[in-house]
Design an enzyme around this catalytic site. Structure first.
Site, PDB file in Angstrom:
ATOM      1  N   TRP A  24      61.947  61.763  87.970  1.00  0.00           N
ATOM      2  CA  TRP A  24      63.236  62.259  88.479  1.00  0.00           C
ATOM      3  C   TRP A  24      63.090  63.651  89.071  1.00  0.00           C
ATOM      4  O   TRP A  24      63.687  63.970  90.101  1.00  0.00           O
ATOM      5  CB  TRP A  24      64.302  62.216  87.383  1.00  0.00           C
ATOM      6  N   ASP A  32      69.009  68.827  85.561  1.00  0.00           N
ATOM      7  CA  ASP A  32      69.413  67.419  85.551  1.00  0.00           C
ATOM      8  C   ASP A  32      69.421  66.983  84.089  1.00  0.00           C
ATOM      9  O   ASP A  32      68.373  66.835  83.468  1.00  0.00           O
ATOM     10  CB  ASP A  32      68.396  66.600  86.364  1.00  0.00           C
ATOM     11  N   LYS A  56      74.166  57.148  80.866  1.00  0.00           N
ATOM     12  CA  LYS A  56      73.307  57.148  79.682  1.00  0.00           C
ATOM     13  C   LYS A  56      74.088  57.606  78.455  1.00  0.00           C
ATOM     14  O   LYS A  56      74.286  56.838  77.545  1.00  0.00           O
ATOM     15  CB  LYS A  56      72.074  58.027  79.914  1.00  0.00           C
TER      16      LYS A  56
HETATM   17  C1  LIG Z   1      68.998  57.869  85.341  1.00  0.00           C
HETATM   18  C2  LIG Z   1      68.585  59.215  85.822  1.00  0.00           C
HETATM   19  C3  LIG Z   1      68.832  59.635  87.137  1.00  0.00           C
HETATM   20  C4  LIG Z   1      69.453  58.717  88.177  1.00  0.00           C
HETATM   21  O1  LIG Z   1      70.755  58.895  88.256  1.00  0.00           O
HETATM   22  P1  LIG Z   1      71.683  58.101  89.318  1.00  0.00           P
HETATM   23  O2  LIG Z   1      73.007  58.341  88.709  1.00  0.00           O
HETATM   24  O3  LIG Z   1      71.229  56.681  89.322  1.00  0.00           O
HETATM   25  O4  LIG Z   1      71.491  58.754  90.627  1.00  0.00           O
HETATM   26  C5  LIG Z   1      68.479  60.912  87.481  1.00  0.00           C
HETATM   27  N1  LIG Z   1      67.892  61.746  86.610  1.00  0.00           N
HETATM   28  C6  LIG Z   1      67.607  61.365  85.344  1.00  0.00           C
HETATM   29  C7  LIG Z   1      66.953  62.326  84.401  1.00  0.00           C
HETATM   30  C8  LIG Z   1      67.938  60.094  84.923  1.00  0.00           C
HETATM   31  O5  LIG Z   1      67.667  59.697  83.667  1.00  0.00           O
END
Ligand SMILES: *Cc1c(COP(=O)(O)O)cnc(C)c1O
Length: 365
Positions: free
Chosen positions: A106, A176, A200
């Site tokens: 990511w 993030d 999540k």
């Molecule tokens: C799942 C995830 C994403 C992806 O997010 P989207 O909402 O599908 O764009 C980005 N960063 C991390 C750390 C993730 O676990």
């Protein structure tokens, strides 16, 4: 296996399990939300009823994270992936540098987007340690005049997680937090901005939480298209256009559930316990369960592991699925297995899957 409604043990990495109590609550209001005569998804986003849901959800985020008035809480769309672009678009101009800590897939995606807008300095390149651990403070090559330092707080695919965030001096952290927000306590003042796709730890996909500190937001580029400009959403309280109303409602119910279960502190205790159970189990049987991640970097949310060979891995995943344990396959980019254990999964579910795994080992070890 007798579970309520014949539900599986859900270890999906995302979208992921939602607390059953939340689903039951939502079901109660399915045809008629609190006397409105409608499902929330049928309401006008300009109605009094929806306005209360919207603001309650935002207030719960503020309360749970301990956010003061200097923070803006936005509920956007486009996922964390859109934030990968919106952040550098807003904060990187000609000649500006941002530091990025690359700790997995990511982070790598975030870096790719940032490079379109400014200079990116890779403060740590995790591929050099095969992403098996996070950087130590002294390894970080930080740029003193960077606009921000971007980290991925939990690496969903590699199974690593920051517990102490890097010290970046006066340079704001941007994170993030898609896969670990509300999993443990942290000081929001360390951050200029943090964001998370909801699917999540916060509920359903389709909502993206973005929290910005006022002084950081003030430095954003305003010469951008309306929807991709933070100022639009700050000014309109995330109601410039139609927000994902039902997702926000569900997220509000998940936040209420977190509050009812001890808040972030309660989640932290629950998650620490789950992680101790899982990694303790791996460490008891190192010849069969191999967790490649170094001890200090092991994620409380995603525990990645390998079995002695791929044939056994395939068999364990198939047998698990037949026994009602779903989502244990590792991400396709890394293989192996992964137990995703977000807030909604409790110690009982972990106990059940570990019992299954132990039994599998005894029959195949
Ligand atoms: C799942 C995830 C994403 C992806 O997010 P989207 O909402 O599908 O764009 C980005 N960063 C991390 C750390 C993730 O676990």
């Amino acid at each position: 296996m007798a579970t309520k409604y014949d539900r599986v043990y859900n270890f999906n990495a995302g979208p992921a399990a939602v607390p059953l109590e939340v689903l039951e609550r939502v079901r109660e209001s399915w045809f008629n939300y609190q006397g409105s005569g409608m499902n929330v998804m049928e309401m006008s986003h300009r109605s009094k009823e929806y306005d209360r849901i919207h603001n309650d959800t935002i207030q719960r985020v503020r309360d749970l994270l301990g956010l003061g008035d200097e923070f803006h809480v936005l509920l956007l769309q486009g996922g964390a992936s859109t934030q990968f672009a919106m952040i550098p678009m807003s904060f990187l101009g000609e000649g500006d540098t941002a530091d990025y800590v690359n700790t997995g897939s990511w982070s790598t995606k975030a870096i790719k987007e940032a490079k379109l807008f400014g200079d990116v300095n890779i403060a740590f390149e995790g591929s050099e340690v095969e992403f098996t651990r996070l950087p130590r403070q002294e390894e970080l090559k930080l740029t003193p005049e960077a606009r921000y330092v971007h980290i991925t707080s939990n690496n969903t695919i590699k199974g690593t997680q920051f517990f102490a965030y890097p010290d970046t001096g006066d340079v704001p952290l941007v994170a993030d937090m898609s896969s670990d927000i509300l999993s443990h306590r942290f000081d929001p003042m360390r951050f200029g901005l943090f964001y998370a796709g909801a699917q999540k730890n916060l509920g359903p996909s389709g909502v993206t939480l973005v929290v910005l500190r006022d002084d950081f937001a003030a430095g954003a580029n305003e010469a951008l298209t309306t929807m991709l400009k933070y100022a639009t959403h700050i000014e309109k309280n995330s109601l410039f256009n139609t927000p994902p109303t039902f997702g926000i409602y569900l997220m509000g119910e998940v936040l209420q559930w977190v509050t009812d279960h001890g808040g972030v502190e309660g989640m932290e205790a629950r998650n620490r316990k789950k992680a101790e159970m899982v990694y303790g189990f791996f460490d008891e049987h190192p010849d069969f369960f191999n967790c490649p991640v170094e001890r200090d970097s092991r994620s409380w949310m995603n525990a990645c592991f390998r079995l002695p060979n791929e044939d056994l891995e395939g068999r364990m995943i198939a047998e698990a699925t037949r026994s009602g344990f779903v989502g244990l396959k590792g991400h396709r980019s890394v293989g192996g297995l992964r137990i995703s254990m977000y807030n909604a999964n409790g110690p009982d579910e972990i106990e059940a899957v570990l019992a299954f795994m132990k039994d599998f080992m005894q029959h195949n070890g």
